[in-house]
Design a protein around this motif. Structure first.
Motif, PDB file in Angstrom:
ATOM      1  N   ILE A 112      36.875  51.052  53.866  1.00  0.00           N
ATOM      2  CA  ILE A 112      35.994  51.265  52.714  1.00  0.00           C
ATOM      3  C   ILE A 112      35.642  49.920  52.086  1.00  0.00           C
ATOM      4  N   ASP A 113      36.628  49.072  51.903  1.00  0.00           N
ATOM      5  CA  ASP A 113      36.373  47.759  51.328  1.00  0.00           C
ATOM      6  C   ASP A 113      35.383  46.977  52.187  1.00  0.00           C
ATOM      7  N   LEU A 114      35.554  47.022  53.500  1.00  0.00           N
ATOM      8  CA  LEU A 114      34.640  46.341  54.406  1.00  0.00           C
ATOM      9  C   LEU A 114      33.222  46.904  54.285  1.00  0.00           C
ATOM     10  N   ALA A 115      33.108  48.222  54.211  1.00  0.00           N
ATOM     11  CA  ALA A 115      31.797  48.852  54.069  1.00  0.00           C
ATOM     12  C   ALA A 115      31.128  48.426  52.760  1.00  0.00           C
ATOM     13  N   VAL A 116      31.913  48.338  51.687  1.00  0.00           N
ATOM     14  CA  VAL A 116      31.371  47.916  50.389  1.00  0.00           C
ATOM     15  C   VAL A 116      30.918  46.458  50.480  1.00  0.00           C
ATOM     16  N   ARG A 170      26.609  57.231  51.892  1.00  0.00           N
ATOM     17  CA  ARG A 170      25.741  57.692  52.976  1.00  0.00           C
ATOM     18  C   ARG A 170      26.318  57.280  54.333  1.00  0.00           C
ATOM     19  N   THR A 171      26.808  56.054  54.417  1.00  0.00           N
ATOM     20  CA  THR A 171      27.379  55.543  55.665  1.00  0.00           C
ATOM     21  C   THR A 171      28.607  56.339  56.086  1.00  0.00           C
ATOM     22  N   LEU A 172      29.482  56.614  55.126  1.00  0.00           N
ATOM     23  CA  LEU A 172      30.724  57.322  55.433  1.00  0.00           C
ATOM     24  C   LEU A 172      30.514  58.812  55.600  1.00  0.00           C
ATOM     25  N   GLY A 173      29.417  59.331  55.084  1.00  0.00           N
ATOM     26  CA  GLY A 173      29.185  60.768  55.115  1.00  0.00           C
ATOM     27  C   GLY A 173      30.045  61.414  54.061  1.00  0.00           C
ATOM     28  N   ASP A 174      29.452  62.175  53.205  1.00  0.00           N
ATOM     29  CA  ASP A 174      30.211  62.735  52.083  1.00  0.00           C
ATOM     30  C   ASP A 174      30.919  64.003  52.516  1.00  0.00           C
ATOM     31  N   SER A 175      31.903  63.855  53.407  1.00  0.00           N
ATOM     32  CA  SER A 175      32.637  65.015  53.921  1.00  0.00           C
ATOM     33  C   SER A 175      33.698  65.512  52.960  1.00  0.00           C
ATOM     34  N   ARG A 210      37.522  59.298  46.942  1.00  0.00           N
ATOM     35  CA  ARG A 210      36.607  60.310  47.458  1.00  0.00           C
ATOM     36  C   ARG A 210      36.781  60.538  48.960  1.00  0.00           C
ATOM     37  N   PHE A 211      37.192  59.493  49.675  1.00  0.00           N
ATOM     38  CA  PHE A 211      37.348  59.573  51.123  1.00  0.00           C
ATOM     39  C   PHE A 211      38.797  59.256  51.498  1.00  0.00           C
ATOM     40  N   PRO A 212      39.716  60.167  51.213  1.00  0.00           N
ATOM     41  CA  PRO A 212      41.134  59.876  51.433  1.00  0.00           C
ATOM     42  C   PRO A 212      41.517  59.707  52.906  1.00  0.00           C
ATOM     43  N   THR A 213      40.686  60.187  53.825  1.00  0.00           N
ATOM     44  CA  THR A 213      41.013  60.057  55.246  1.00  0.00           C
ATOM     45  C   THR A 213      40.506  58.743  55.849  1.00  0.00           C
ATOM     46  N   VAL A 214      39.718  58.002  55.081  1.00  0.00           N
ATOM     47  CA  VAL A 214      39.200  56.713  55.559  1.00  0.00           C
ATOM     48  C   VAL A 214      40.133  55.617  55.059  1.00  0.00           C
ATOM     49  N   ILE A 251      32.117  46.601  41.079  1.00  0.00           N
ATOM     50  CA  ILE A 251      32.231  46.807  42.522  1.00  0.00           C
ATOM     51  C   ILE A 251      33.667  47.181  42.895  1.00  0.00           C
ATOM     52  N   GLU A 252      34.639  46.591  42.232  1.00  0.00           N
ATOM     53  CA  GLU A 252      36.029  46.995  42.465  1.00  0.00           C
ATOM     54  C   GLU A 252      36.230  48.457  42.069  1.00  0.00           C
ATOM     55  N   SER A 253      35.562  48.898  41.005  1.00  0.00           N
ATOM     56  CA  SER A 253      35.624  50.309  40.607  1.00  0.00           C
ATOM     57  C   SER A 253      34.968  51.203  41.653  1.00  0.00           C
ATOM     58  N   VAL A 254      33.891  50.715  42.248  1.00  0.00           N
ATOM     59  CA  VAL A 254      33.225  51.453  43.317  1.00  0.00           C
ATOM     60  C   VAL A 254      34.201  51.652  44.477  1.00  0.00           C
ATOM     61  N   VAL A 255      34.894  50.594  44.858  1.00  0.00           N
ATOM     62  CA  VAL A 255      35.875  50.697  45.952  1.00  0.00           C
ATOM     63  C   VAL A 255      36.931  51.746  45.602  1.00  0.00           C
ATOM     64  N   ALA A 256      37.446  51.694  44.391  1.00  0.00           N
ATOM     65  CA  ALA A 256      38.482  52.642  43.968  1.00  0.00           C
ATOM     66  C   ALA A 256      37.965  54.085  44.015  1.00  0.00           C
ATOM     67  N   ARG A 257      36.730  54.303  43.540  1.00  0.00           N
ATOM     68  CA  ARG A 257      36.168  55.659  43.571  1.00  0.00           C
ATOM     69  C   ARG A 257      35.989  56.146  45.006  1.00  0.00           C
ATOM     70  N   LEU A 258      35.523  55.263  45.877  1.00  0.00           N
ATOM     71  CA  LEU A 258      35.301  55.658  47.263  1.00  0.00           C
ATOM     72  C   LEU A 258      36.615  55.931  47.990  1.00  0.00           C
TER      73      LEU A 258
END
Length: 87
Positions: free
Chosen positions: A43-47, A73-78, A34-38, A24-31
């Protein structure tokens, strides 16, 4: 009689749940990547919010993947380039 002068060696395998926490920590890091503007805290809260949805799951193997997909999906893959396929 056991010799108490030598510490018991720890089993090198992760404890139950420890491996999932690392994933899950790896998931946070990837997100975050992937979402540098968030903001990373968002992101951590969403996870963590998505993680609660799977708290009662009996089969844990895919929980980190499901969390990642839910947050993407929540953040939208922009972060995708226009004209590219979703990943």
């Amino acid at each position: 009689m056991t010799d108490r002068t030598h510490p018991v060696a720890r089993d090198p395998r992760p404890l139950p749940g420890e491996d999932e926490m690392l994933q899950i920590e790896s998931v946070v890091a990837r997100l975050v990547a992937r979402f540098p503007t968030v903001p990373p805290l968002d992101i951590d809260l969403a996870v963590r919010t998505a993680e609660k949805r799977f708290a009662d799951a009996t089969i844990r193997a895919f929980v980190p993947l499901l969390i990642e997909k839910a947050v993407r999906r929540t953040l939208g893959d922009s972060s995708r380039e226009p004209g590219t396929e979703p990943g």
